[in-house]
Design a protein around this motif. Structure first.
Motif, PDB file in Angstrom:
ATOM      1  N   SER A  24     -13.376 -23.155   4.712  1.00 53.06           N
ATOM      2  CA  SER A  24     -12.009 -23.028   4.300  1.00 53.06           C
ATOM      3  C   SER A  24     -12.140 -23.288   2.704  1.00 53.06           C
ATOM      4  CB  SER A  24     -11.372 -24.222   4.947  1.00 53.06           C
ATOM      5  OG  SER A  24      -9.985 -24.396   4.370  1.00 53.06           O
ATOM      6  N   LEU A  25     -11.176 -22.614   2.085  1.00 54.98           N
ATOM      7  CA  LEU A  25     -11.003 -22.812   0.591  1.00 54.98           C
ATOM      8  C   LEU A  25      -9.753 -23.475   0.119  1.00 54.98           C
ATOM      9  CD1 LEU A  25     -11.907 -19.284  -0.831  1.00 54.98           C
ATOM     10  CD2 LEU A  25     -13.249 -21.078  -0.390  1.00 54.98           C
ATOM     11  N   TYR A  26      -9.115 -24.287   1.301  1.00 49.87           N
ATOM     12  CA  TYR A  26      -8.118 -25.307   1.051  1.00 49.87           C
ATOM     13  C   TYR A  26      -8.342 -26.338   1.651  1.00 49.87           C
ATOM     14  CZ  TYR A  26      -6.509 -23.260   5.675  1.00 49.87           C
ATOM     15  OH  TYR A  26      -6.674 -22.722   6.816  1.00 49.87           O
ATOM     16  N   GLU A 211     -16.522 -28.326   5.312  1.00 50.15           N
ATOM     17  CA  GLU A 211     -15.279 -27.672   5.008  1.00 50.15           C
ATOM     18  C   GLU A 211     -14.608 -28.050   4.032  1.00 50.15           C
ATOM     19  OE1 GLU A 211     -13.551 -25.907   7.471  1.00 50.15           O
ATOM     20  OE2 GLU A 211     -15.645 -25.777   8.165  1.00 50.15           O
ATOM     21  N   ARG A 212     -15.205 -28.565   2.872  1.00 56.95           N
ATOM     22  CA  ARG A 212     -14.833 -28.933   1.620  1.00 56.95           C
ATOM     23  C   ARG A 212     -14.460 -27.647   0.793  1.00 56.95           C
ATOM     24  NH1 ARG A 212     -15.200 -33.759  -1.239  1.00 56.95           N
ATOM     25  NH2 ARG A 212     -16.855 -34.594   0.225  1.00 56.95           N
ATOM     26  N   PRO A 213     -13.312 -27.326   0.396  1.00 55.55           N
ATOM     27  CA  PRO A 213     -13.020 -26.510  -0.817  1.00 55.55           C
ATOM     28  C   PRO A 213     -13.826 -26.451  -2.028  1.00 55.55           C
ATOM     29  CG  PRO A 213     -10.893 -27.699  -0.031  1.00 55.55           C
ATOM     30  CD  PRO A 213     -12.180 -28.461   0.232  1.00 55.55           C
ATOM     31  N   ILE A 214     -14.166 -25.153  -2.180  1.00 52.33           N
ATOM     32  CA  ILE A 214     -15.070 -24.799  -3.623  1.00 52.33           C
ATOM     33  C   ILE A 214     -14.697 -23.977  -4.239  1.00 52.33           C
ATOM     34  CG2 ILE A 214     -17.509 -24.513  -4.293  1.00 52.33           C
ATOM     35  CD1 ILE A 214     -17.511 -27.207  -2.638  1.00 52.33           C
ATOM     36  N   ILE A 215     -14.697 -24.253  -5.514  1.00 48.16           N
ATOM     37  CA  ILE A 215     -14.318 -23.009  -6.714  1.00 48.16           C
ATOM     38  C   ILE A 215     -15.447 -23.216  -7.501  1.00 48.16           C
ATOM     39  CG2 ILE A 215     -12.855 -22.415  -8.432  1.00 48.16           C
ATOM     40  CD1 ILE A 215     -10.554 -23.433  -7.206  1.00 48.16           C
ATOM     41  N   PHE A 216     -16.247 -22.001  -8.017  1.00 47.69           N
ATOM     42  CA  PHE A 216     -16.950 -21.960  -9.050  1.00 47.69           C
ATOM     43  C   PHE A 216     -16.500 -21.556 -10.495  1.00 47.69           C
ATOM     44  CE2 PHE A 216     -19.933 -21.087  -5.104  1.00 47.69           C
ATOM     45  CZ  PHE A 216     -20.668 -22.405  -5.643  1.00 47.69           C
ATOM     46  N   SER A 217     -16.934 -22.117 -11.537  1.00 50.55           N
ATOM     47  CA  SER A 217     -16.432 -21.418 -12.767  1.00 50.55           C
ATOM     48  C   SER A 217     -17.380 -21.754 -13.782  1.00 50.55           C
ATOM     49  CB  SER A 217     -15.122 -22.375 -13.176  1.00 50.55           C
ATOM     50  OG  SER A 217     -15.199 -23.784 -13.305  1.00 50.55           O
ATOM     51  N   TYR A 234     -17.131 -18.316  -1.693  1.00 45.78           N
ATOM     52  CA  TYR A 234     -16.330 -19.035  -2.514  1.00 45.78           C
ATOM     53  C   TYR A 234     -15.806 -18.271  -3.769  1.00 45.78           C
ATOM     54  CZ  TYR A 234     -18.550 -22.783   0.248  1.00 45.78           C
ATOM     55  OH  TYR A 234     -18.883 -23.586   1.143  1.00 45.78           O
ATOM     56  N   PRO A 235     -14.406 -18.622  -4.267  1.00 53.13           N
ATOM     57  CA  PRO A 235     -13.875 -17.867  -5.264  1.00 53.13           C
ATOM     58  C   PRO A 235     -14.667 -18.237  -6.576  1.00 53.13           C
ATOM     59  CG  PRO A 235     -12.593 -19.742  -4.675  1.00 53.13           C
ATOM     60  CD  PRO A 235     -13.675 -19.378  -3.670  1.00 53.13           C
ATOM     61  N   VAL A 236     -14.883 -17.163  -7.728  1.00 54.37           N
ATOM     62  CA  VAL A 236     -15.453 -17.503  -8.984  1.00 54.37           C
ATOM     63  C   VAL A 236     -14.528 -17.225 -10.108  1.00 54.37           C
ATOM     64  CG1 VAL A 236     -17.322 -16.874 -10.396  1.00 54.37           C
ATOM     65  CG2 VAL A 236     -17.554 -16.778  -7.935  1.00 54.37           C
ATOM     66  N   PHE A 237     -14.182 -18.166 -10.749  1.00 50.70           N
ATOM     67  CA  PHE A 237     -13.491 -18.354 -11.917  1.00 50.70           C
ATOM     68  C   PHE A 237     -14.013 -17.976 -13.288  1.00 50.70           C
ATOM     69  CE2 PHE A 237     -10.657 -18.876  -8.889  1.00 50.70           C
ATOM     70  CZ  PHE A 237      -9.122 -18.777  -9.367  1.00 50.70           C
ATOM     71  N   PHE A 238     -13.699 -17.197 -14.133  1.00 50.10           N
ATOM     72  CA  PHE A 238     -14.329 -16.978 -15.600  1.00 50.10           C
ATOM     73  C   PHE A 238     -13.450 -17.989 -16.708  1.00 50.10           C
ATOM     74  CE2 PHE A 238     -14.730 -14.866 -19.573  1.00 50.10           C
ATOM     75  CZ  PHE A 238     -16.192 -15.124 -19.839  1.00 50.10           C
ATOM     76  N   LEU A 239     -14.409 -18.735 -17.151  1.00 52.87           N
ATOM     77  CA  LEU A 239     -13.642 -19.791 -18.104  1.00 52.87           C
ATOM     78  C   LEU A 239     -13.621 -19.074 -19.583  1.00 52.87           C
ATOM     79  CD1 LEU A 239     -15.417 -23.069 -16.955  1.00 52.87           C
ATOM     80  CD2 LEU A 239     -13.010 -22.972 -17.411  1.00 52.87           C
ATOM     81  N   THR A 240     -12.509 -19.305 -20.123  1.00 52.52           N
ATOM     82  CA  THR A 240     -12.542 -18.792 -21.553  1.00 52.52           C
ATOM     83  C   THR A 240     -11.765 -19.673 -22.459  1.00 52.52           C
ATOM     84  OG1 THR A 240     -11.702 -16.941 -22.736  1.00 52.52           O
ATOM     85  CG2 THR A 240     -10.645 -17.552 -20.804  1.00 52.52           C
ATOM     86  N   ASN A 241     -12.033 -19.640 -23.654  1.00 46.27           N
ATOM     87  CA  ASN A 241     -11.399 -20.180 -24.813  1.00 46.27           C
ATOM     88  C   ASN A 241     -10.094 -19.416 -25.132  1.00 46.27           C
ATOM     89  OD1 ASN A 241     -14.552 -21.064 -25.669  1.00 46.27           O
ATOM     90  ND2 ASN A 241     -13.089 -22.864 -26.074  1.00 46.27           N
ATOM     91  N   GLY A 242      -9.778 -18.198 -24.622  1.00 48.36           N
ATOM     92  CA  GLY A 242      -8.555 -17.560 -24.780  1.00 48.36           C
ATOM     93  C   GLY A 242      -8.335 -17.129 -26.240  1.00 48.36           C
ATOM     94  N   GLY A 243      -9.494 -16.755 -26.859  1.00 45.66           N
ATOM     95  CA  GLY A 243      -9.437 -16.511 -28.428  1.00 45.66           C
ATOM     96  C   GLY A 243      -9.435 -17.580 -29.281  1.00 45.66           C
TER      97      GLY A 243
END
Length: 378
Positions: A24-26, A211-217, A234-243
């Protein structure tokens, strides 16, 4: 001499991650209503997420704000302190020791002092036993500040550093983990090394997440693509300084480049420095249209009004240092607005009632609307 960059198409899938795994992701703190989670779709948060930065907040040792040095960051104590408040995830940084153990520590280098001499070591050059020798019960831990000073890492409540496995075992079970895959910005990593690090981390996650929710970034573009290729759970997010900062790798230099990377690699979303979003609010719609999720980090996320503006913009979550204060503010701002709230938002009232949404004067609202021109059209 530059090291070889990663080509994810050359890396095989991690064969010990079960294809039918569907953890579960929640968390139990979430309402299941409206949750839509799939391996090939975007990651959809069930509500506005609040994530504790390095647990209960990062340590700013030169700050006059005692809250920024109340609890040692990235420790079990910090994680469980944050878990006392209604947050959804804690965010922390994971690196891997020379003997293959994922440990939790933010900085690339670790500093200690012995007989007046200061020693500097790269964290990833340490063995697990060497790493665990630092901290409140071991070697005196120092920290290098952004202005180059090396000072004592003094906090009100100290605790030694920990491993990723310890975090799974000792942190309050419903609390989700936002695992930042930490790499040095100034190194171009070899394919073999990246694969080794990520597989070491994934093995611990598969063995202990339950069952712990996990996000990778991660800020490392090739690591983001690779961890998505190595697992589909698990979902993967890209970290950015946004410019806000320019890097040699152009994929790190704007929200537009972040969108492109996510779409090319099948990532679920972006975590941007909040100023990057405020300076380029038009990117929010582009991210939404691309069916990507968007969250933010940064010092402005410790200001309730800035968090509320992000909620209005459709941003799905914030990583914060002042966990207690921001969770209280979010709880108030998410309450259904009353007629009195509407009057106050229009500048027709004088007081902000207990438990109500943040209120803006006409002057403040005009400033914020100029800051975020996208809101004028809403």
């Amino acid at each position: 001499m530059a090291l070889k960059a990663v080509h994810v198409s050359d890396v095989p899938n991690l064969d010990h991650v079960p294809e039918n795994a569907s953890l579960s992701l929640y968390s139990s703190r979430f309402s299941k209503a409206g949750v839509d989670i799939g391996r090939t779709t975007s990651f959809k948060e069930p509500k506005f997420l609040v994530i504790g930065h390095r647990g209960n907040g990062m340590n700013m040792l030169q700050s006059t704000d005692l809250r920024m040095k109340a609890v040692k960051e990235n420790t079990i104590l910090s994680f469980n302190t944050a878990g006392k408040y209604p947050i959804d995830f804690i965010e922390f940084d994971v690196q891997v020791t020379t003997d293959g153990c994922p440990i939790i520590f933010h900085d690339n280098f670790i500093y200690s002092q012995d007989n007046g001499t200061i020693y500097e070591k790269r964290v990833t050059d340490l063995s697990l036993s060497e790493f665990l020798s630092y901290g409140s019960e071991g070697k005196t831990l120092l920290r290098k500040t952004k202005d180059g000073k090396i000072i004592n890492w003094a906090v009100e409540s100290d605790e030694p550093p920990c491993t990723l496995e310890e975090a799974f075992e000792k942190v309050i079970p419903p609390l989700g983990f936002n695992i930042e895959l930490k790499f040095d910005d100034h190194i171009v990593y070899q394919q073999e090394y990246l694969s080794h690090v990520l597989q070491s981390i994934l093995q611990v996650v598969v063995d202990h997440a339950k069952e712990r929710p996990i996000i990778f970034s991660t800020f490392q573009p090739d690591a983001a693509l690779l961890v998505k290729k190595l697992q589909a759970t698990y979902p993967v997010f890209f970290l950015t300084n946004g410019g806000n900062e320019i890097f040699y790798d152009v994929r790190r230099n704007s929200l537009e480049e972040a969108i492109k990377l996510c779409l090319e690699g099948g990532l679920q979303g972006i975590v941007s420095e909040v100023r990057g979003v405020f300076r380029n609010p038009g990117a929010v719609n582009k991210i939404k249209e691309s069916k990507l999720s968007l969250m933010t980090y940064g010092k402005l996320n410790n200001v309730a009004e800035a968090v509320y503006m992000q909620h209005l913009m459709g941003i799905e979550g914030v990583i914060v240092d002042l966990v207690k204060e921001i969770t209280e503010a979010v709880s108030k701002m998410m309450t259904k607005p009353s007629e009195e709230d509407d009057i106050l938002m229009q500048g027709g009232g004088e007081e902000q009632g207990e438990g109500s949404r943040p209120k803006f004067s006409q002057k403040e609202l005009a400033f914020l609307l100029k800051l975020i021109p996208e809101l004028i059209q809403q």
